[in-house]
Scaffold this active site. Structure first.
Site, PDB file in Angstrom:
ATOM      1  N   ASP A   1      41.687  36.896  40.809  1.00 20.21           N
ATOM      2  CA  ASP A   1      41.153  37.881  39.862  1.00 20.21           C
ATOM      3  C   ASP A   1      41.746  37.587  38.492  1.00 20.21           C
ATOM      4  O   ASP A   1      42.720  36.830  38.379  1.00 20.21           O
ATOM      5  CB  ASP A   1      41.547  39.302  40.312  1.00 20.21           C
ATOM      6  CG  ASP A   1      41.018  40.356  39.343  1.00 20.21           C
ATOM      7  OD1 ASP A   1      39.808  40.347  39.072  1.00 20.21           O
ATOM      8  OD2 ASP A   1      41.812  41.161  38.829  1.00 20.21           O
ATOM      9  N   SER A   2      41.202  38.240  37.476  1.00 20.81           N
ATOM     10  CA  SER A   2      41.739  38.063  36.130  1.00 20.81           C
ATOM     11  C   SER A   2      43.114  38.720  35.985  1.00 20.81           C
ATOM     12  O   SER A   2      43.809  38.458  35.017  1.00 20.81           O
ATOM     13  CB  SER A   2      40.764  38.654  35.118  1.00 20.81           C
ATOM     14  OG  SER A   2      40.482  39.999  35.448  1.00 20.81           O
TER      15      SER A   2
ATOM     16  N   TYR B   1      38.876  38.951  31.445  1.00 22.75           N
ATOM     17  CA  TYR B   1      37.784  37.978  31.480  1.00 22.75           C
ATOM     18  C   TYR B   1      36.476  38.651  30.991  1.00 22.75           C
ATOM     19  O   TYR B   1      35.544  37.977  30.598  1.00 22.75           O
ATOM     20  CB  TYR B   1      37.527  37.481  32.913  1.00 22.75           C
ATOM     21  CG  TYR B   1      38.534  36.498  33.479  1.00 22.75           C
ATOM     22  CD1 TYR B   1      39.723  36.173  32.825  1.00 22.75           C
ATOM     23  CD2 TYR B   1      38.273  35.868  34.706  1.00 22.75           C
ATOM     24  CE1 TYR B   1      40.626  35.266  33.385  1.00 22.75           C
ATOM     25  CE2 TYR B   1      39.164  34.959  35.264  1.00 22.75           C
ATOM     26  CZ  TYR B   1      40.342  34.659  34.598  1.00 22.75           C
ATOM     27  OH  TYR B   1      41.223  33.758  35.158  1.00 22.75           O
ATOM     28  N   GLY B   2      36.463  39.989  31.093  1.00 23.47           N
ATOM     29  CA  GLY B   2      35.205  40.743  30.964  1.00 23.47           C
ATOM     30  C   GLY B   2      34.556  40.749  29.605  1.00 23.47           C
ATOM     31  O   GLY B   2      33.424  41.208  29.460  1.00 23.47           O
TER      32      GLY B   2
ATOM     33  N   CYS C   1      37.156  39.088  41.190  1.00 26.17           N
ATOM     34  CA  CYS C   1      36.763  39.489  39.839  1.00 26.17           C
ATOM     35  C   CYS C   1      35.235  39.499  39.721  1.00 26.17           C
ATOM     36  O   CYS C   1      34.582  38.481  39.946  1.00 26.17           O
ATOM     37  CB  CYS C   1      37.368  38.489  38.852  1.00 26.17           C
ATOM     38  SG  CYS C   1      36.932  38.799  37.149  1.00 26.17           S
ATOM     39  N   ASN C   2      34.689  40.652  39.358  1.00 26.75           N
ATOM     40  CA  ASN C   2      33.228  40.749  39.214  1.00 26.75           C
ATOM     41  C   ASN C   2      32.713  39.843  38.109  1.00 26.75           C
ATOM     42  O   ASN C   2      31.650  39.238  38.229  1.00 26.75           O
ATOM     43  CB  ASN C   2      32.821  42.190  38.883  1.00 26.75           C
ATOM     44  CG  ASN C   2      32.821  43.089  40.086  1.00 26.75           C
ATOM     45  OD1 ASN C   2      31.776  43.414  40.620  1.00 26.75           O
ATOM     46  ND2 ASN C   2      33.997  43.501  40.532  1.00 26.75           N
ATOM     47  N   THR C   3      33.480  39.748  37.014  1.00 29.19           N
ATOM     48  CA  THR C   3      33.028  38.922  35.893  1.00 29.19           C
ATOM     49  C   THR C   3      32.950  37.458  36.323  1.00 29.19           C
ATOM     50  O   THR C   3      31.961  36.774  36.060  1.00 29.19           O
ATOM     51  CB  THR C   3      33.990  39.081  34.699  1.00 29.19           C
ATOM     52  OG1 THR C   3      34.095  40.473  34.380  1.00 29.19           O
ATOM     53  CG2 THR C   3      33.502  38.318  33.494  1.00 29.19           C
TER      54      THR C   3
ATOM     55  N   GLU D   1      44.141  50.306  33.485  1.00 28.99           N
ATOM     56  CA  GLU D   1      45.406  49.551  33.311  1.00 28.99           C
ATOM     57  C   GLU D   1      46.526  50.483  32.848  1.00 28.99           C
ATOM     58  O   GLU D   1      47.692  50.267  33.154  1.00 28.99           O
ATOM     59  CB  GLU D   1      45.226  48.435  32.273  1.00 28.99           C
ATOM     60  CG  GLU D   1      44.245  47.355  32.678  1.00 28.99           C
ATOM     61  CD  GLU D   1      44.908  46.115  33.240  1.00 28.99           C
ATOM     62  OE1 GLU D   1      46.090  45.908  32.996  1.00 28.99           O
ATOM     63  OE2 GLU D   1      44.206  45.347  33.940  1.00 28.99           O
TER      64      GLU D   1
ATOM     65  N   CYS E   1      33.104  46.339  38.932  1.00 27.93           N
ATOM     66  CA  CYS E   1      34.310  45.845  38.257  1.00 27.93           C
ATOM     67  C   CYS E   1      35.496  46.234  39.126  1.00 27.93           C
ATOM     68  O   CYS E   1      35.531  47.346  39.673  1.00 27.93           O
ATOM     69  CB  CYS E   1      34.427  46.494  36.880  1.00 27.93           C
ATOM     70  SG  CYS E   1      35.981  46.124  36.048  1.00 27.93           S
ATOM     71  N   THR E   2      36.450  45.326  39.229  1.00 26.08           N
ATOM     72  CA  THR E   2      37.604  45.563  40.098  1.00 26.08           C
ATOM     73  C   THR E   2      38.329  46.880  39.805  1.00 26.08           C
ATOM     74  O   THR E   2      38.874  47.502  40.707  1.00 26.08           O
ATOM     75  CB  THR E   2      38.632  44.431  39.904  1.00 26.08           C
ATOM     76  OG1 THR E   2      38.811  44.221  38.500  1.00 26.08           O
ATOM     77  CG2 THR E   2      38.187  43.168  40.580  1.00 26.08           C
ATOM     78  N   HIS E   3      38.345  47.273  38.524  1.00 24.67           N
ATOM     79  CA  HIS E   3      39.151  48.436  38.136  1.00 24.67           C
ATOM     80  C   HIS E   3      38.462  49.778  38.399  1.00 24.67           C
ATOM     81  O   HIS E   3      39.117  50.809  38.433  1.00 24.67           O
ATOM     82  CB  HIS E   3      39.479  48.371  36.642  1.00 24.67           C
ATOM     83  CG  HIS E   3      40.451  47.307  36.277  1.00 24.67           C
ATOM     84  ND1 HIS E   3      40.225  45.977  36.542  1.00 24.67           N
ATOM     85  CD2 HIS E   3      41.659  47.374  35.659  1.00 24.67           C
ATOM     86  CE1 HIS E   3      41.248  45.272  36.096  1.00 24.67           C
ATOM     87  NE2 HIS E   3      42.130  46.092  35.557  1.00 24.67           N
TER      88      HIS E   3
HETATM   89  N1  DGL Z   1      38.446  41.751  36.947  1.00 24.59           N
HETATM   90  C1  DGL Z   1      37.446  42.085  35.943  1.00 24.59           C
HETATM   91  C2  DGL Z   1      36.111  42.379  36.632  1.00 24.59           C
HETATM   92  O1  DGL Z   1      36.067  42.773  37.788  1.00 24.59           O
HETATM   93  C3  DGL Z   1      37.882  43.266  35.101  1.00 24.59           C
HETATM   94  C4  DGL Z   1      39.023  42.963  34.156  1.00 24.59           C
HETATM   95  C5  DGL Z   1      38.680  41.884  33.155  1.00 24.59           C
HETATM   96  O2  DGL Z   1      37.881  42.125  32.226  1.00 24.59           O
HETATM   97  O3  DGL Z   1      39.205  40.790  33.324  1.00 24.59           O
HETATM   98  O4  DGL Z   1      35.083  42.220  36.024  1.00 24.59           O
END
Ligand code: DGL
Length: 273
Positions: free
Chosen positions: A12-13, A44-45, A75-77, A154, A185-187
Protein backbone atom coordinates in the site's frame (compact mmCIF):
# COMPACT_ATOMS: atom_id res chain seq x y z
CA UNK A 1 9.36 -23.14 -6.05
CA UNK A 2 6.51 -21.35 -4.33
CA UNK A 3 5.41 -23.08 -1.15
CA UNK A 4 2.18 -22.94 0.80
CA UNK A 5 4.05 -21.57 3.81
CA UNK A 6 5.41 -18.66 1.79
CA UNK A 7 3.89 -15.37 2.87
CA UNK A 8 1.14 -13.37 1.21
CA UNK A 9 2.67 -10.07 0.07
CA UNK A 10 0.60 -6.92 0.55
CA UNK A 11 1.53 -3.40 -0.47
CA UNK A 12 0.00 0.00 0.00
CA UNK A 13 1.05 3.63 -0.19
CA UNK A 14 1.29 3.71 3.62
CA UNK A 15 -0.72 2.66 6.66
CA UNK A 16 -4.10 2.41 4.90
CA UNK A 17 -3.48 -1.13 3.67
CA UNK A 18 -3.79 -2.30 7.27
CA UNK A 19 -7.56 -2.25 6.72
CA UNK A 20 -6.99 -4.97 4.11
CA UNK A 21 -4.43 -6.84 6.25
CA UNK A 22 -6.83 -6.95 9.20
CA UNK A 23 -9.47 -8.60 7.00
CA UNK A 24 -6.92 -11.11 5.66
CA UNK A 25 -5.84 -11.96 9.22
CA UNK A 26 -9.49 -12.40 10.22
CA UNK A 27 -10.28 -14.72 7.31
CA UNK A 28 -6.91 -16.48 7.01
CA UNK A 29 -5.42 -16.61 10.53
CA UNK A 30 -2.69 -19.11 9.58
CA UNK A 31 -1.15 -17.22 6.68
CA UNK A 32 2.25 -15.54 6.94
CA UNK A 33 2.21 -11.95 5.68
CA UNK A 34 4.85 -9.54 4.38
CA UNK A 35 3.56 -5.96 4.17
CA UNK A 36 5.19 -3.01 2.48
CA UNK A 37 3.84 0.49 3.23
CA UNK A 38 5.39 3.25 1.14
CA UNK A 39 5.19 5.82 3.94
CA UNK A 40 7.96 7.95 2.40
CA UNK A 41 6.00 8.55 -0.81
CA UNK A 42 2.38 8.53 0.42
CA UNK A 43 -0.08 9.76 -0.88
CA UNK A 44 -0.41 7.98 -4.21
CA UNK A 45 -3.99 9.25 -4.60
CA UNK A 46 -3.15 12.61 -6.16
CA UNK A 47 -0.26 11.47 -8.36
CA UNK A 48 -0.19 10.71 -12.10
CA UNK A 49 -0.62 7.22 -13.51
CA UNK A 50 3.00 7.25 -14.69
CA UNK A 51 4.35 7.98 -11.20
CA UNK A 52 2.04 5.50 -9.46
CA UNK A 53 2.97 2.77 -11.94
CA UNK A 54 6.67 3.40 -11.25
CA UNK A 55 6.14 3.12 -7.48
CA UNK A 56 3.94 0.01 -7.88
CA UNK A 57 6.64 -1.76 -9.91
CA UNK A 58 9.20 -1.14 -7.15
CA UNK A 59 6.73 -2.21 -4.43
CA UNK A 60 6.00 -5.40 -6.38
CA UNK A 61 9.66 -6.23 -6.99
CA UNK A 62 10.40 -5.72 -3.29
CA UNK A 63 7.66 -8.19 -2.30
CA UNK A 64 8.78 -10.68 -4.96
CA UNK A 65 12.27 -10.51 -3.39
CA UNK A 66 10.64 -11.72 -0.14
CA UNK A 67 9.40 -14.92 -1.82
CA UNK A 68 5.71 -14.18 -1.51
CA UNK A 69 3.21 -16.64 -3.00
CA UNK A 70 0.66 -13.97 -3.94
CA UNK A 71 0.66 -10.20 -4.22
CA UNK A 72 -2.27 -8.19 -2.90
CA UNK A 73 -2.38 -4.60 -4.06
CA UNK A 74 -4.23 -3.12 -1.08
CA UNK A 75 -3.99 0.43 -2.39
CA UNK A 76 -7.05 1.34 -4.46
CA UNK A 77 -5.12 3.97 -6.39
CA UNK A 78 -2.41 1.48 -7.40
CA UNK A 79 -5.12 -1.11 -8.17
CA UNK A 80 -6.83 1.44 -10.42
CA UNK A 81 -3.71 2.58 -12.25
CA UNK A 82 -1.05 -0.10 -12.11
CA UNK A 83 -2.36 -3.71 -12.10
CA UNK A 84 -0.95 -4.22 -15.62
CA UNK A 85 2.63 -3.41 -14.58
CA UNK A 86 2.27 -5.25 -11.27
CA UNK A 87 1.37 -8.41 -13.20
CA UNK A 88 4.31 -7.95 -15.58
CA UNK A 89 6.75 -7.74 -12.68
CA UNK A 90 5.24 -10.44 -10.48
CA UNK A 91 5.98 -14.09 -11.15
CA UNK A 92 3.22 -15.02 -8.70
CA UNK A 93 -0.51 -14.18 -9.03
CA UNK A 94 -1.55 -10.63 -8.16
CA UNK A 95 -4.93 -9.43 -6.88
CA UNK A 96 -6.06 -5.81 -6.72
CA UNK A 97 -8.99 -4.53 -4.69
CA UNK A 98 -11.21 -3.44 -7.57
CA UNK A 99 -12.31 -6.71 -9.22
CA UNK A 100 -13.38 -8.44 -5.97
CA UNK A 101 -15.18 -5.32 -4.77
CA UNK A 102 -17.20 -4.69 -7.93
CA UNK A 103 -18.23 -8.36 -8.05
CA UNK A 104 -19.69 -8.03 -4.59
CA UNK A 105 -21.29 -4.65 -5.35
CA UNK A 106 -22.98 -6.09 -8.46
CA UNK A 107 -24.47 -8.87 -6.36
CA UNK A 108 -25.91 -6.39 -3.85
CA UNK A 109 -27.27 -3.62 -6.09
CA UNK A 110 -31.01 -2.95 -6.35
CA UNK A 111 -32.88 -0.48 -8.61
CA UNK A 112 -31.05 2.62 -7.53
CA UNK A 113 -27.42 1.90 -8.32
CA UNK A 114 -23.88 1.92 -6.98
CA UNK A 115 -21.85 4.79 -5.56
CA UNK A 116 -18.05 4.84 -5.62
CA UNK A 117 -15.86 7.17 -3.58
CA UNK A 118 -12.07 7.23 -3.72
CA UNK A 119 -8.99 9.37 -4.23
CA UNK A 120 -8.76 11.81 -7.13
CA UNK A 121 -6.58 9.45 -9.17
CA UNK A 122 -8.84 6.43 -8.57
CA UNK A 123 -12.00 8.31 -9.54
CA UNK A 124 -10.37 10.04 -12.55
CA UNK A 125 -9.11 6.66 -13.82
CA UNK A 126 -12.75 5.40 -14.08
CA UNK A 127 -11.37 1.96 -13.12
CA UNK A 128 -14.34 1.14 -10.85
CA UNK A 129 -16.94 2.33 -13.41
CA UNK A 130 -15.24 0.38 -16.20
CA UNK A 131 -15.13 -2.79 -14.13
CA UNK A 132 -18.77 -2.36 -13.01
CA UNK A 133 -19.94 -1.78 -16.58
CA UNK A 134 -18.12 -4.91 -17.68
CA UNK A 135 -20.16 -6.94 -15.19
CA UNK A 136 -23.47 -5.16 -15.63
CA UNK A 137 -23.84 -2.81 -18.59
CA UNK A 138 -27.01 -1.11 -17.41
CA UNK A 139 -26.01 -0.44 -13.81
CA UNK A 140 -26.33 3.17 -12.60
CA UNK A 141 -23.07 4.48 -11.15
CA UNK A 142 -22.32 7.70 -9.26
CA UNK A 143 -18.71 8.49 -8.40
CA UNK A 144 -16.95 11.17 -6.39
CA UNK A 145 -13.41 11.91 -5.27
CA UNK A 146 -13.18 12.72 -1.56
CA UNK A 147 -9.54 13.83 -1.19
CA UNK A 148 -9.86 15.19 2.35
CA UNK A 149 -10.90 11.84 3.81
CA UNK A 150 -7.33 10.47 3.72
CA UNK A 151 -5.79 13.23 5.89
CA UNK A 152 -8.79 13.05 8.25
CA UNK A 153 -8.23 9.32 8.76
CA UNK A 154 -4.43 9.77 9.06
CA UNK A 155 -5.09 12.29 11.87
CA UNK A 156 -7.26 9.73 13.65
CA UNK A 157 -10.40 11.92 13.38
CA UNK A 158 -12.60 8.87 12.80
CA UNK A 159 -15.56 10.07 14.82
CA UNK A 160 -14.84 13.76 15.05
CA UNK A 161 -17.41 16.47 14.13
CA UNK A 162 -15.11 17.60 11.31
CA UNK A 163 -15.42 14.12 9.73
CA UNK A 164 -19.23 14.39 9.93
CA UNK A 165 -19.09 17.84 8.37
CA UNK A 166 -16.87 16.71 5.47
CA UNK A 167 -18.96 13.57 4.94
CA UNK A 168 -22.13 15.66 4.61
CA UNK A 169 -20.34 18.05 2.25
CA UNK A 170 -19.08 15.26 -0.02
CA UNK A 171 -21.93 12.77 0.21
CA UNK A 172 -25.31 14.51 0.52
CA UNK A 173 -25.86 14.09 -3.25
CA UNK A 174 -25.84 10.28 -2.84
CA UNK A 175 -28.66 10.12 -0.26
CA UNK A 176 -31.61 8.08 -1.51
CA UNK A 177 -29.96 7.61 -4.93
CA UNK A 178 -27.86 4.46 -4.48
CA UNK A 179 -28.19 1.01 -2.85
CA UNK A 180 -24.50 0.36 -2.25
CA UNK A 181 -21.55 2.67 -1.59
CA UNK A 182 -18.12 1.28 -2.48
CA UNK A 183 -15.48 2.61 -0.08
CA UNK A 184 -12.86 2.73 -2.84
CA UNK A 185 -9.90 3.78 -0.72
CA UNK A 186 -7.98 1.99 2.01
CA UNK A 187 -8.67 4.74 4.55
CA UNK A 188 -12.42 5.09 4.13
CA UNK A 189 -13.52 2.09 6.27
CA UNK A 190 -11.99 4.00 9.19
CA UNK A 191 -14.56 6.75 8.55
CA UNK A 192 -17.53 4.43 8.14
CA UNK A 193 -19.34 6.08 11.10
CA UNK A 194 -19.47 9.60 9.61
CA UNK A 195 -19.94 8.23 6.08
CA UNK A 196 -22.97 6.14 6.98
CA UNK A 197 -24.47 8.98 9.05
CA UNK A 198 -24.13 11.31 6.05
CA UNK A 199 -25.65 8.80 3.62
CA UNK A 200 -28.58 7.91 5.85
CA UNK A 201 -30.22 4.53 6.23
CA UNK A 202 -30.79 2.09 3.39
CA UNK A 203 -27.34 2.35 1.81
CA UNK A 204 -24.93 -0.51 2.37
CA UNK A 205 -21.24 0.38 2.77
CA UNK A 206 -18.93 -1.99 0.93
CA UNK A 207 -15.41 -2.29 2.33
CA UNK A 208 -12.99 -3.17 -0.45
CA UNK A 209 -10.68 -4.85 2.10
CA UNK A 210 -13.30 -7.38 3.12
CA UNK A 211 -14.20 -8.30 -0.47
CA UNK A 212 -10.51 -8.60 -1.35
CA UNK A 213 -9.70 -10.84 1.62
CA UNK A 214 -12.51 -13.17 0.51
CA UNK A 215 -11.02 -13.25 -3.01
CA UNK A 216 -7.57 -14.02 -1.57
CA UNK A 217 -9.00 -16.96 0.36
CA UNK A 218 -10.82 -18.24 -2.72
CA UNK A 219 -7.75 -17.96 -4.96
CA UNK A 220 -5.43 -19.69 -2.47
CA UNK A 221 -7.89 -22.46 -1.78
CA UNK A 222 -8.61 -23.07 -5.49
CA UNK A 223 -4.90 -23.27 -6.28
CA UNK A 224 -4.15 -25.51 -3.30
CA UNK A 225 -1.92 -22.82 -1.80
CA UNK A 226 -3.58 -22.25 1.59
CA UNK A 227 -1.04 -22.61 4.39
CA UNK A 228 -1.96 -25.79 6.25
CA UNK A 229 0.60 -25.21 9.04
CA UNK A 230 -1.28 -24.29 12.20
CA UNK A 231 1.70 -22.65 13.92
CA UNK A 232 1.69 -18.96 14.90
CA UNK A 233 1.93 -16.93 11.68
CA UNK A 234 4.85 -14.62 10.99
CA UNK A 235 4.09 -11.01 10.11
CA UNK A 236 6.80 -8.76 8.66
CA UNK A 237 6.03 -5.10 8.15
CA UNK A 238 8.37 -2.93 6.07
CA UNK A 239 7.90 0.80 5.55
CA UNK A 240 9.92 3.35 3.62
CA UNK A 241 9.81 5.94 6.44
CA UNK A 242 8.63 6.50 10.04
CA UNK A 243 8.64 2.87 11.29
CA UNK A 244 7.92 3.98 14.87
CA UNK A 245 4.75 5.85 13.91
CA UNK A 246 3.66 2.95 11.71
CA UNK A 247 4.28 0.51 14.55
CA UNK A 248 2.12 2.47 16.99
CA UNK A 249 -0.78 2.78 14.56
CA UNK A 250 -0.50 -0.81 13.37
CA UNK A 251 -0.39 -2.29 16.88
CA UNK A 252 -3.43 -0.34 17.98
CA UNK A 253 -5.32 -1.05 14.75
CA UNK A 254 -4.53 -4.78 14.60
CA UNK A 255 -4.84 -5.21 18.38
CA UNK A 256 -1.57 -7.11 18.77
CA UNK A 257 2.12 -6.51 19.41
CA UNK A 258 4.16 -6.60 16.23
CA UNK A 259 7.54 -8.25 16.45
CA UNK A 260 8.87 -7.15 13.08
CA UNK A 261 8.52 -3.57 11.81
CA UNK A 262 11.47 -2.25 9.76
CA UNK A 263 12.38 0.72 7.69
CA UNK A 264 13.63 -0.27 4.26
CA UNK A 265 15.20 1.61 1.36
CA UNK A 266 13.47 -0.14 -1.51
CA UNK A 267 15.56 1.51 -4.22
CA UNK A 268 18.80 0.39 -2.56
CA UNK A 269 17.41 -3.14 -1.98
CA UNK A 270 16.53 -3.39 -5.65
CA UNK A 271 19.82 -1.81 -6.67
CA UNK A 272 18.04 1.08 -8.43
CA UNK A 273 20.18 4.25 -8.57
N1 DGL B 1 -3.95 3.89 -0.30
C1 DGL B 1 -4.62 4.93 -1.07
C2 DGL B 1 -5.84 4.34 -1.77
O1 DGL B 1 -6.41 3.35 -1.34
C3 DGL B 1 -5.03 6.09 -0.18
C4 DGL B 1 -3.87 6.92 0.32
C5 DGL B 1 -3.08 7.55 -0.80
O2 DGL B 1 -3.56 8.50 -1.46
O3 DGL B 1 -1.97 7.08 -1.03
O4 DGL B 1 -6.25 4.85 -2.78
Amino acid sequence: MTLRENPIGVFDSGIGGLTVVSQIIKMLPHENIVYFGDTARVPYGNKSAEVVKGYAVQDTRFLVSKDVKLIVVACNTASALAMDVVRVHSKVPAIGVIEPTVKEAASLVGDRGIGVIGTLSTINSCAYSTALNRLDKGVKIMTKACPLFVPLAEEGLFDHPVADLMSREYLSEFSGRIDVMILGCTHYPLLSGPISRALGSGIKLLDSGEATARAVKELLSQSGMLNDQKSKPRYEFYVSDFPQKFNEIAESFLGQRLEFVRKVDVLAELDIK
